[in-house]
Design an enzyme around this catalytic site. Structure first.
Site, PDB file in Angstrom:
ATOM      1  N   LYS A  70      -3.847   2.908   2.962  1.00 45.00           N
ATOM      2  CA  LYS A  70      -4.383   2.196   1.650  1.00 45.00           C
ATOM      3  C   LYS A  70      -2.907   1.666   1.252  1.00 45.00           C
ATOM      4  O   LYS A  70      -2.077   2.222   1.564  1.00 45.00           O
ATOM      5  CB  LYS A  70      -5.016   3.014   1.319  1.00 45.00           C
ATOM      6  CG  LYS A  70      -4.444   4.196   0.274  1.00 45.00           C
ATOM      7  CD  LYS A  70      -3.864   4.271  -0.729  1.00 45.00           C
ATOM      8  CE  LYS A  70      -4.553   3.532  -1.602  1.00 45.00           C
ATOM      9  NZ  LYS A  70      -3.549   3.233  -3.022  1.00 45.00           N
ATOM     10  N   GLU A  87      -3.239  -8.038  -4.413  1.00 46.45           N
ATOM     11  CA  GLU A  87      -4.269  -7.732  -5.404  1.00 46.45           C
ATOM     12  C   GLU A  87      -4.690  -9.773  -5.271  1.00 46.45           C
ATOM     13  O   GLU A  87      -3.725  -9.993  -6.582  1.00 46.45           O
ATOM     14  CB  GLU A  87      -3.704  -6.764  -6.850  1.00 46.45           C
ATOM     15  CG  GLU A  87      -3.957  -5.699  -6.152  1.00 46.45           C
ATOM     16  CD  GLU A  87      -3.814  -4.689  -7.279  1.00 46.45           C
ATOM     17  OE1 GLU A  87      -3.181  -5.239  -8.180  1.00 46.45           O
ATOM     18  OE2 GLU A  87      -3.778  -3.210  -7.196  1.00 46.45           O
ATOM     19  N   THR A  98      -7.952   2.854  -2.889  1.00 50.46           N
ATOM     20  CA  THR A  98      -8.159   2.347  -4.286  1.00 50.46           C
ATOM     21  C   THR A  98      -8.599   0.976  -4.862  1.00 50.46           C
ATOM     22  O   THR A  98      -9.530   0.346  -4.642  1.00 50.46           O
ATOM     23  CB  THR A  98      -7.478   2.410  -4.908  1.00 50.46           C
ATOM     24  OG1 THR A  98      -6.260   2.015  -4.826  1.00 50.46           O
ATOM     25  CG2 THR A  98      -6.516   3.818  -5.238  1.00 50.46           C
ATOM     26  N   ASN A 156       2.445 -22.321 -13.039  1.00 49.38           N
ATOM     27  CA  ASN A 156       4.458 -22.045 -12.265  1.00 49.38           C
ATOM     28  C   ASN A 156       3.795 -22.593 -11.049  1.00 49.38           C
ATOM     29  O   ASN A 156       4.661 -24.412 -10.554  1.00 49.38           O
ATOM     30  CB  ASN A 156       4.737 -21.330 -11.390  1.00 49.38           C
ATOM     31  CG  ASN A 156       5.357 -19.953 -12.780  1.00 49.38           C
ATOM     32  OD1 ASN A 156       6.009 -20.758 -13.116  1.00 49.38           O
ATOM     33  ND2 ASN A 156       4.940 -18.627 -12.776  1.00 49.38           N
ATOM     34  N   THR A 188       0.195   3.005  -4.947  1.00 47.31           N
ATOM     35  CA  THR A 188       0.393   4.117  -4.315  1.00 47.31           C
ATOM     36  C   THR A 188      -0.115   3.489  -2.579  1.00 47.31           C
ATOM     37  O   THR A 188      -0.935   2.814  -2.064  1.00 47.31           O
ATOM     38  CB  THR A 188      -0.067   5.529  -3.801  1.00 47.31           C
ATOM     39  OG1 THR A 188       0.578   5.924  -4.973  1.00 47.31           O
ATOM     40  CG2 THR A 188       0.085   5.725  -2.815  1.00 47.31           C
TER      41      THR A 188
END
Lengths: 409, 409
Positions: free
Chosen positions: A181, A278, A155, A404, A192
């Site tokens: 995945k 990500e 995904t 940060n 997931t």
């Protein structure tokens, strides 16, 4: 002896796979359905989400591994999670297995299904059913079919995740393959995680189940966050026995050899997931040692690897050890801050940042150099025992973290 | 009757403040020290970080409120947290209080100190001490001095946070003022939260302490994350009694009036902190109702408001209710997913997204419109009781979230 080989779920004897576009979601062009098939019925074990809200395919698969304890095929779709879809969703999962059973001429009660994608939508069953038919036709035991399958389950993953290896098992060479995945973002388990492991080893289902459950705790569950899981998280292992080894029936040397192979596969996949956060640029590994017990080491390691501020510091190559100590402090684990040593390490070397809870006199420039490679490790020794644990995560990148990352400089 | 008025910590009778640049960190130009002073000794109560690793000023202040139960001045610095600094750090905190006591001619054991900034560095005590002297000279009870103080305690905050109000207390008008710093980022409590509340009400210290501790649970501790706290988190309240009300000594109507005023101040500050998330564009409020007990409602509300994926969806104005239900599911609270109703609301209206655990038939365009204003509320009703709780957070913005915000579209 474990040998990593090029391959995926089709590497073990008797396993075929396929991956293609079935059209789960309109307007998309990616591959979105995959199938794994074993020529003979395989012993099967699975670990599933602990989320109170369980997706329909998870409910189906739990039945398969708990009641049948065997499986011969797996059907996976990406795009739609078939979660929060009520009775209709469960029926869709059952119908998918039923249809795959017919098409493959196997017992539908021994067909696993898995979904990943958007929650709250039902599957387009026409597309799913014709997808199952196309997948059956495309099944092959070659390298490309494993690649296609591993690609179809992605995904937000930036790359497919596969591994295969051979290992000695009772005098014969057995093979294990896997694909997964998932990406280790801030709350990775909400994205997931699906993992599918195939092997031609012959092993009793209760031992397969035991090995899987034990190893999940030290691998997938040590990726970036605590026990939180998405509605769909699933890891299954299929062992079809076609390697010809004497069946593993007790916890002896053969069981240990099998478990070592499984651990290698699962650790590799866990690290792949963690490193594919990500937007992440680097794999961040954390080891806590000197703990009085394993649970304490785990809680501390997870807390550090999950700390957004620590992850930002890793991105900024900033030896901001205070954030590491702070994350340990709020983890809920009991330890003496005044005993803690902290160091960071990588291919560029190792440097101690904290000694007995206070700043060690370290070279900031060298620390930055050590924090620069693609794999970075933080080590914390709480000097209160002999237990240790490792957790994996990634750095936090993108503009938002600049605040940060720059805060200390 | 509570009246919000323009003002900050100097609004109540007998309180003075100052804020200026003392030079805590070289190369910076911001104001970095603040002082609050009460003309008479005030009853004092405080709530501090639960982090195992406690900064030196926290250790000092705990002593003040637990042993003295009174305070007459507060000295705050930003830039350096004086955390993980060992005995030297504690001595620095004590020396700061000592010096302020001399300069202000008050009991140094009744001087509170607070620090926020980088962990692991010791304070430049020459700068701190001359800062204390300059602050004493600058003390004033006007509006600007409160603004200066509120500005000097900021770190990554994008704006100062102040409030003042008047309230009826036993027939007289009492006043309460406050300032705080902190921003509701991903793990907000790791970014130090400091809160300073002043009031001219007269109230027994044990009741002051009780009200503060109770209200912290429903306000500051409901901002975006669970019990995790930074090494320095501190909220203190000083009540100097100069309003002339009959001293509040029992839990009657006057105590409730005081508590209502304190609740108004603390709720306002909590929402200010939540809405000032690093990079945030909107305040995200979550209310869970229909819970069998308060604890369940709190756990669920916190889990939703802390979910990065939900926060990304709020940023993307995406009615991705599956993420809300998922966050509830992994919260650890027990509930029946099939009973859950979820809606979102704002100044643009309210819309039901989920009914009995499944998608309600809602207008996506209208949902996006409702998710657009600067304050957005999500409501979840688990229909299993009468208890409810509210938590506050912010959306997650910046490029890194694009992956999640776009994932469903």
């Amino acid at each position: 002896m474990i040998n990593i080989i090029d391959g995926g779920v089709t590497a073990p004897k008797g396993f075929k796979a396929a991956g293609l576009r079935a059209g789960i979601r309109e307007g998309k062009t990616n591959k979105d359905m995959a199938m794994i098939y074993s020529e003979s019925v395989a012993d099967a074990a699975g670990v599933f989400t602990k989320n109170v809200v369980k997706a329909a395919p998870v409910l189906w698969d739990k039945k398969v591994v708990e009641e049948q304890k065997k499986a011969q095929a797996v059907v996976v779709n990406s795009g739609i999670a078939n979660a929060c879809t009520g009775d209709e969703g469960y029926q869709d999962a059952a119908d998918t297995a039923e249809h795959a059973g017919e098409v493959l001429n196997v017992n539908p009660a021994q067909v696993l299904v898995a979904s990943t994608g958007v929650i709250g939508f039902t599957l387009p069953m026409d597309a799913v059913k014709s997808g199952v038919e196309k997948l059956e036709k495309a099944l092959a035991d070659n390298r490309q079919s494993a690649v296609d399958a591993a690609t179809a389950i992605m995904t937000t993953d930036t790359h497919k995740k596969e591994i295969a290896l051979t290992f000695d098992l009772g005098g014969v060479t057995a093979t294990m393959g896997a694909m997964c995945k998932g990406s280790g973002m801030i709350h990775p388990n909400m994205g997931t995680m699906l993992g599918f492991i195939t092997t031609d080893a012959s092993i009793e289902q209760n031992l397969l189940d035991k090995a899987l459950k034990e190893l999940v705790e030290d691998t997938f569950n040590m990726v970036s966050v605590d026990g939180d899981t998405s509605t769909n998280d699933t890891v299954v292992v299929l062992a079809n026995g076609m390697a010809g080894n004497e069946r593993v029936t007790v916890e002896g040397a053969d069981y240990e050899a099998f478990k070592e192979a499984l651990n290698t596969v699962m650790t590799y996949l866990a690290k792949q997931i963690a490193g594919d956060g990500e937007g992440a640029t680097r794999l961040f590994e954390v080891t806590v040692s000197g703990a009085p017990d394993k649970a304490t080491a785990k809680v501390l390691a997870k807390s550090i690897v999950t700390s957004s501020l620590t992850k930002c510091a890793i991105y900024g190559k900033d030896a901001n050890w205070g954030r590491i100590l702070c994350a340990m402090g709020y983890s809920g684990a009991d330890f003496d801050p005044a005993k803690v040593d902290i160091s960071v390490a990588s291919s560029e070397g190792e440097i101690k940042l904290v000694e007995n809870g206070k700043a060690a006199n370290f070279d900031e420039e060298l620390a930055t150099k050590i924090l620069s490679p693609e794999v970075v490790t933080a080590k914390a020794d709480i000097k209160s025992g002999n237990e240790s644990a490792t957790a994996w995560g990634c750095d936090l990148t993108y503009d938002y973290v600049k605040i940060n990352a720059d805060y200390r400089s």
